[in-house]
Design a protein around this motif. Structure first.
Motif, PDB file in Angstrom:
ATOM      1  N   CYS A 187      60.725 -20.671  23.384  1.00  0.00           N
ATOM      2  CA  CYS A 187      60.809 -19.784  24.923  1.00  0.00           C
ATOM      3  C   CYS A 187      59.649 -18.832  24.794  1.00  0.00           C
ATOM      4  O   CYS A 187      59.149 -18.138  23.700  1.00  0.00           O
ATOM      5  N   GLN A 188      58.968 -18.847  25.743  1.00  0.00           N
ATOM      6  CA  GLN A 188      57.982 -17.726  25.996  1.00  0.00           C
ATOM      7  C   GLN A 188      58.512 -16.638  26.802  1.00  0.00           C
ATOM      8  O   GLN A 188      59.025 -16.912  27.711  1.00  0.00           O
ATOM      9  N   LEU A 189      58.614 -15.527  26.164  1.00  0.00           N
ATOM     10  CA  LEU A 189      59.573 -14.258  26.728  1.00  0.00           C
ATOM     11  C   LEU A 189      58.437 -13.292  27.357  1.00  0.00           C
ATOM     12  O   LEU A 189      57.443 -13.035  26.402  1.00  0.00           O
ATOM     13  N   ARG A 190      58.905 -12.258  27.966  1.00  0.00           N
ATOM     14  CA  ARG A 190      57.939 -10.872  28.272  1.00  0.00           C
ATOM     15  C   ARG A 190      58.934  -9.922  28.128  1.00  0.00           C
ATOM     16  O   ARG A 190      59.901  -9.784  28.615  1.00  0.00           O
ATOM     17  N   PHE A 191      58.575  -8.796  27.582  1.00  0.00           N
ATOM     18  CA  PHE A 191      59.177  -7.277  27.670  1.00  0.00           C
ATOM     19  C   PHE A 191      58.060  -6.509  27.921  1.00  0.00           C
ATOM     20  O   PHE A 191      57.190  -6.180  26.868  1.00  0.00           O
ATOM     21  N   MET A 192      58.358  -5.570  29.061  1.00  0.00           N
ATOM     22  CA  MET A 192      57.310  -4.404  29.314  1.00  0.00           C
ATOM     23  C   MET A 192      55.870  -5.028  29.259  1.00  0.00           C
ATOM     24  O   MET A 192      55.247  -4.253  28.842  1.00  0.00           O
ATOM     25  N   GLY A 193      55.752  -5.987  29.922  1.00  0.00           N
ATOM     26  CA  GLY A 193      54.512  -6.484  29.928  1.00  0.00           C
ATOM     27  C   GLY A 193      53.872  -7.303  28.757  1.00  0.00           C
ATOM     28  O   GLY A 193      52.824  -7.969  28.929  1.00  0.00           O
ATOM     29  N   ALA A 194      54.771  -7.207  27.530  1.00  0.00           N
ATOM     30  CA  ALA A 194      54.116  -7.876  26.367  1.00  0.00           C
ATOM     31  C   ALA A 194      54.730  -9.264  26.283  1.00  0.00           C
ATOM     32  O   ALA A 194      55.849  -9.605  26.387  1.00  0.00           O
TER      33      ALA A 194
END
Length: 62
Positions: A47-54
């Protein structure tokens, strides 16, 4: 199965894992227990995830 988390309801379709007993034992804080292994290996999902814009990639196991 219908579940609720923080007031939001959702449906879960998680299946129980079939496990096989093994001869392996472990000890944690003085208590001995036996380990089981999955009869059928789990499915992995990239999966491609995103946390605080990263954005980052993570392999999830189901």
């Amino acid at each position: 199965m219908q579940l609720t988390y923080r007031g939001i309801q959702y449906n879960s379709n998680v299946q129980a894992e079939v496990t096989l007993p093994t001869q392996t034992t472990a000890r944690y804080r003085g208590i001995t227990y036996s380990l089981n292994r999955a009869a059928k290996p789990t499915v992995s999902l990239n999966c491609q995830l995103r946390f605080m814009g990263a954005t980052y990639r993570k392999t999830l196991f189901y």
